[in-house]
Enzyme design. Structure first.
Site, PDB file in Angstrom:
ATOM      1  N   HIS A  50       0.835  -1.200   0.000  1.00 51.69           N
ATOM      2  CA  HIS A  50       0.000   0.000   0.000  1.00 51.69           C
ATOM      3  C   HIS A  50       0.872   1.253   0.000  1.00 51.69           C
ATOM      4  O   HIS A  50       2.002   1.250   0.511  1.00 51.69           O
ATOM      5  CB  HIS A  50      -0.895   0.018   1.240  1.00 51.69           C
ATOM      6  CG  HIS A  50      -1.975  -1.022   1.214  1.00 51.69           C
ATOM      7  ND1 HIS A  50      -3.088  -0.910   0.417  1.00 51.69           N
ATOM      8  CD2 HIS A  50      -2.116  -2.196   1.896  1.00 51.69           C
ATOM      9  CE1 HIS A  50      -3.868  -1.972   0.598  1.00 51.69           C
ATOM     10  NE2 HIS A  50      -3.293  -2.769   1.488  1.00 51.69           N
ATOM     11  N   ARG A 313      -7.348 -11.119   9.795  1.00 48.75           N
ATOM     12  CA  ARG A 313      -6.547  -9.967  10.215  1.00 48.75           C
ATOM     13  C   ARG A 313      -6.466  -9.969  11.743  1.00 48.75           C
ATOM     14  O   ARG A 313      -7.509 -10.073  12.410  1.00 48.75           O
ATOM     15  CB  ARG A 313      -7.202  -8.667   9.748  1.00 48.75           C
ATOM     16  CG  ARG A 313      -7.438  -8.590   8.235  1.00 48.75           C
ATOM     17  CD  ARG A 313      -8.385  -7.440   7.943  1.00 48.75           C
ATOM     18  NE  ARG A 313      -8.730  -7.293   6.543  1.00 48.75           N
ATOM     19  CZ  ARG A 313      -9.745  -7.912   5.932  1.00 48.75           C
ATOM     20  NH1 ARG A 313     -10.487  -8.773   6.590  1.00 48.75           N
ATOM     21  NH2 ARG A 313     -10.007  -7.678   4.667  1.00 48.75           N
ATOM     22  N   CYS A 437      -4.553 -27.489 -12.097  1.00 47.64           N
ATOM     23  CA  CYS A 437      -4.737 -28.889 -11.676  1.00 47.64           C
ATOM     24  C   CYS A 437      -4.489 -29.064 -10.179  1.00 47.64           C
ATOM     25  O   CYS A 437      -4.634 -30.157  -9.646  1.00 47.64           O
ATOM     26  CB  CYS A 437      -3.870 -29.839 -12.498  1.00 47.64           C
ATOM     27  SG  CYS A 437      -2.219 -30.097 -11.846  1.00 47.64           S
TER      28      CYS A 437
HETATM   29  C1  LIG Z   1      -7.475 -10.945   3.938  1.00 47.79           C
HETATM   30  C2  LIG Z   1      -6.281 -10.100   4.279  1.00 47.79           C
HETATM   31  C3  LIG Z   1      -5.754  -9.223   3.334  1.00 47.79           C
HETATM   32  C4  LIG Z   1      -4.655  -8.431   3.651  1.00 47.79           C
HETATM   33  N1  LIG Z   1      -4.084  -7.668   2.680  1.00 47.79           N
HETATM   34  C5  LIG Z   1      -2.973  -6.937   2.956  1.00 47.79           C
HETATM   35  C6  LIG Z   1      -2.342  -6.207   1.926  1.00 47.79           C
HETATM   36  O1  LIG Z   1      -2.718  -6.278   0.767  1.00 47.79           O
HETATM   37  N2  LIG Z   1      -1.287  -5.430   2.246  1.00 47.79           N
HETATM   38  C7  LIG Z   1      -0.832  -5.327   3.527  1.00 47.79           C
HETATM   39  O2  LIG Z   1       0.094  -4.550   3.751  1.00 47.79           O
HETATM   40  N3  LIG Z   1      -1.377  -6.072   4.521  1.00 47.79           N
HETATM   41  C8  LIG Z   1      -2.423  -6.877   4.256  1.00 47.79           C
HETATM   42  N4  LIG Z   1      -2.998  -7.654   5.234  1.00 47.79           N
HETATM   43  C9  LIG Z   1      -2.413  -7.632   6.567  1.00 47.79           C
HETATM   44  C10 LIG Z   1      -1.186  -8.529   6.673  1.00 47.79           C
HETATM   45  O3  LIG Z   1      -1.413  -9.786   6.097  1.00 47.79           O
HETATM   46  C11 LIG Z   1      -0.820  -8.677   8.149  1.00 47.79           C
HETATM   47  O4  LIG Z   1      -0.694  -7.400   8.703  1.00 47.79           O
HETATM   48  C12 LIG Z   1       0.493  -9.411   8.361  1.00 47.79           C
HETATM   49  O5  LIG Z   1       0.563 -10.581   7.591  1.00 47.79           O
HETATM   50  C13 LIG Z   1       0.673  -9.759   9.837  1.00 47.79           C
HETATM   51  O6  LIG Z   1       1.911 -10.416   9.959  1.00 47.79           O
HETATM   52  P1  LIG Z   1       2.429 -10.938  11.354  1.00 47.79           P
HETATM   53  O7  LIG Z   1       3.820 -11.384  11.135  1.00 47.79           O
HETATM   54  O8  LIG Z   1       2.212  -9.887  12.393  1.00 47.79           O
HETATM   55  O9  LIG Z   1       1.479 -12.161  11.704  1.00 47.79           O
HETATM   56  P2  LIG Z   1       1.588 -13.676  11.155  1.00 47.79           P
HETATM   57  O10 LIG Z   1       1.920 -13.722   9.730  1.00 47.79           O
HETATM   58  O11 LIG Z   1       0.376 -14.387  11.587  1.00 47.79           O
HETATM   59  O12 LIG Z   1       2.841 -14.235  11.934  1.00 47.79           O
HETATM   60  C14 LIG Z   1       2.767 -14.629  13.284  1.00 47.79           C
HETATM   61  C15 LIG Z   1       3.488 -15.949  13.421  1.00 47.79           C
HETATM   62  O13 LIG Z   1       3.567 -16.285  14.802  1.00 47.79           O
HETATM   63  C16 LIG Z   1       3.432 -17.697  14.909  1.00 47.79           C
HETATM   64  N5  LIG Z   1       3.019 -18.012  16.277  1.00 47.79           N
HETATM   65  C17 LIG Z   1       1.833 -17.757  16.864  1.00 47.79           C
HETATM   66  N6  LIG Z   1       1.835 -18.216  18.132  1.00 47.79           N
HETATM   67  C18 LIG Z   1       3.054 -18.756  18.348  1.00 47.79           C
HETATM   68  C19 LIG Z   1       3.648 -19.414  19.460  1.00 47.79           C
HETATM   69  N7  LIG Z   1       2.993 -19.601  20.629  1.00 47.79           N
HETATM   70  N8  LIG Z   1       4.919 -19.878  19.315  1.00 47.79           N
HETATM   71  C20 LIG Z   1       5.611 -19.714  18.163  1.00 47.79           C
HETATM   72  N9  LIG Z   1       5.071 -19.121  17.067  1.00 47.79           N
HETATM   73  C21 LIG Z   1       3.814 -18.637  17.177  1.00 47.79           C
HETATM   74  C22 LIG Z   1       2.377 -18.029  13.859  1.00 47.79           C
HETATM   75  O14 LIG Z   1       2.418 -19.390  13.483  1.00 47.79           O
HETATM   76  C23 LIG Z   1       2.758 -17.093  12.734  1.00 47.79           C
HETATM   77  O15 LIG Z   1       3.616 -17.687  11.777  1.00 47.79           O
HETATM   78  C24 LIG Z   1      -4.084  -8.476   4.951  1.00 47.79           C
HETATM   79  C25 LIG Z   1      -4.605  -9.378   5.896  1.00 47.79           C
HETATM   80  C26 LIG Z   1      -5.671 -10.196   5.556  1.00 47.79           C
HETATM   81  C27 LIG Z   1      -6.178 -11.197   6.543  1.00 47.79           C
END
Ligand SMILES: Cc1cc2nc3c(=O)[nH]c(=O)nc-3n(C[C@H](O)[C@H](O)[C@H](O)COP(=O)(O)OP(=O)(O)OC[C@H]3O[C@@H](n4cnc5c(N)ncnc54)[C@H](O)[C@@H]3O)c2cc1C
Length: 476
Positions: A50, A313, A437
């Site tokens: 974005h 999210r 596929c």
């Molecule tokens: C439908 C959708 C569309 C989106 N589109 C966009 C977009 O186009 N552009 C954008 O900028 N953002 C977008 N987002 C937001 C973006 O995807 C998130 O902000 C981002 O992926 C969050 O990343 P994270 O690393 O914080 O979380 P996550 O990717 O969930 O990483 C957290 C990790 O912690 C691990 N974990 C959890 N608990 C434990 C534990 N107890 N021990 C060890 N590991 C653990 C999990 O397995 C996971 O791998 C979108 C989100 C959604 C749902």
């Protein structure tokens, strides 16, 4: 094991923090509960980098998004060999009544530092976006927005962090966080104990639970589900930009999304749910996505959809939570990373490094930090002349494993060498199994290659980690 910093979670947030900290002389450990990085929220999103618009100018997520977008365009895409494409974005207005809102988005975007915003009329749209429906009367053009493969972004960050000395420990679910009397943390994960002075909680949907384990002040993560529908690659030229309607109260609305792999996508919906594991899609979600998308581009039909998924999210209030927990010295929370978290992650990582430095972590730059990561080769990205040269050097690139997506045995082997440990890991890195596929033809061949590369019995190869084995040993 004793480290300087333990990062919990190998999604985009944890991966970006690990790569940022790997610039310094530090021992860094990433603990991830899944079999591979990017198996959480970071795999199921729209893949949009974005620009920063559609965020309040006073919000943390707004300025982190603008900075993350700049870092992607000016540094990361080139340094990490990412498949980022700056295609630009349009926010559509359906009539004169929408124009004040469009003006407001423009003004707020400019306050945040988003460059090049321009209101464009229907004549401009006819020239540049010919498939738009008649209802669209004008738009805000946002040139700095772009697209990327979200999981490959995570893999590139993790790969580069590991190249720079960080340790990735997968299948390590953090189940306890102890705070010994002398300070620091003892983290129990996968039956092992890891010690460090600093702890970064980047656990996505589970960040509230990890925070509670560490005894930090409570907050709640509410999943907000987004269903997305992928269209056939033959519609790759459906849109030239990412097309948005005006944002709704909860989300940026139903979009037409160009993707880094060529399949356009429609969605995402946005509905709060209670179940952090509910990744189902629904007839209602499909109807909502189709109706929203068709208002922008009416030619889209249900028959164009070839695959679908949903993502959750991790929402906690309206903004990200990125802070040092003063009541738990050494703990940094990176939570509530809803959209635009994928974009903002590199800027979040810089912010986390600053917080850790203020709390006493010594950030001494490494003389031999490897800033660059070679881009993996994909046949689909090469010209015929480049393909010929590559085949002369390595005939394994001519051994096609996935016919739908044109993926060779050499690409699958390279993915395994770069860290893929599951069939999904291979799919996300190479696109093998991601075509029409759905792996019907190539899965057995990929299992064979993984068996050879990893020295595993075929019965140990899984789709996405323990419990998802495809081949059973009937003798057991
Ligand atoms: C439908 C959708 C569309 C989106 N589109 C966009 C977009 O186009 N552009 C954008 O900028 N953002 C977008 N987002 C937001 C973006 O995807 C998130 O902000 C981002 O992926 C969050 O990343 P994270 O690393 O914080 O979380 P996550 O990717 O969930 O990483 C957290 C990790 O912690 C691990 N974990 C959890 N608990 C434990 C534990 N107890 N021990 C060890 N590991 C653990 C999990 O397995 C996971 O791998 C979108 C989100 C959604 C749902």
């Amino acid at each position: 094991m004793t480290a300087d910093v333990i990062i919990i979670g190998a999604g985009i947030s944890g991966a970006a923090v690990a790569r940022e900290l790997s610039r310094y002389k530090l021992k860094i450990v990433i603990l991830e509960k899944e079999a591979e990085p990017a198996f959480g929220v970071s795999k199921s999103n729209s893949g949009i980098i974005h620009a920063g618009t559609q965020n309040p100018p006073s919000s943390m997520k707004g300025w982190l998004c603008v900075e993350g977008n700049r870092l992607m365009r000016e540094e990361l895409a080139a340094d990490l060999g990412l498949n980022f494409a700056q295609c630009g974005q349009l926010i559509a207005a359906f009539g004169p009544e929408d124009l004040p809102e469009l003006e407001k988005i423009k003004k707020e975007g400019e306050e945040l530092g988003v460059k090049g915003l321009a209101l464009v009329d229907r004549a401009w749209l006819d020239r540049n976006e010919p498939n738009l429906g008649p209802e669209v009367k004008a738009a805000l053009y946002v040139p700095s927005a772009g697209i990327i493969s979200p999981y490959r972004f995570v893999y590139a960050l993790v790969e580069n962090a590991v190249r720079n000395g960080a340790e990735l420990r997968t299948s390590r679910k953090v189940t306890a966080v102890r705070r010994p009397e002398g300070g620091g943390f003892e983290v129990v994960a996968g039956g092992e104990v890891y010690r460090a002075k600093f702890l970064v909680n980047a656990a996505g949907l589970r960040a509230d639970e990890v925070s509670a384990l560490a005894g930090a002040p409570a907050f709640t993560i509410t999943p907000r589900k987004g269903e997305e529908y992928l269209l056939d690659k033959k519609l790759g030229h459906l849109a030239n930009h990412i097309i948005f309607p005006l944002p709704s109260k909860n989300s940026k609305g139903i979009l037409i999304i160009k993707t880094a792999d060529g399949n356009p996508m429609i969605g995402p919906t946005a509905h709060d749910t209670e179940d952090k594991d509910d990744l189902s899609t629904s007839d209602e979600g499909l109807a909502e996505a189709l109706a929203g998308a068709r208002r922008l581009v009416p030619s889209i039909s249900k028959g164009d959809i070839i695959a679908y998924f949903s993502g959750l999210r991790p929402v906690s209030g309206k903004d990200f939570i990125i802070r040092h927990e003063d009541s738990v010295p050494g703990l940094v929370t990176v939570a509530g990373i809803q959209s635009p978290g994928l974009t903002a992650a590199p800027a979040i990582a810089g912010m986390v490094a600053d917080i850790l430095k203020k709390r006493g972590l010594k950030l001494e730059p490494k003389e031999n930090f490897h800033r660059l990561r070679p881009r993996p080769r994909h046949l689909t990205e090469l010209t015929p002349a480049e393909t010929r040269r590559l085949l002369e050097k390595d005939p394994a690139y001519g051994d096609i494993v996935c016919r739908c997506e044109l993926v060779s045995a050499a690409e699958v082997r390279d993915a395994v060498k770069r860290g893929a440990r599951t069939l999904d890991g291979v799919k996300f890195r190479t696109r093998a199994q991601a075509g029409r596929c759905h792996g019907g033809f190539c899965t057995t061949r990929i299992i064979k290659i993984m068996q050879e590369e990893l020295g595993l019995p075929v019965t140990a190869v899984t789709k996405r980690g323990p419990g998802s084995e495809l081949i059973k040993d009937e003798r057991k």
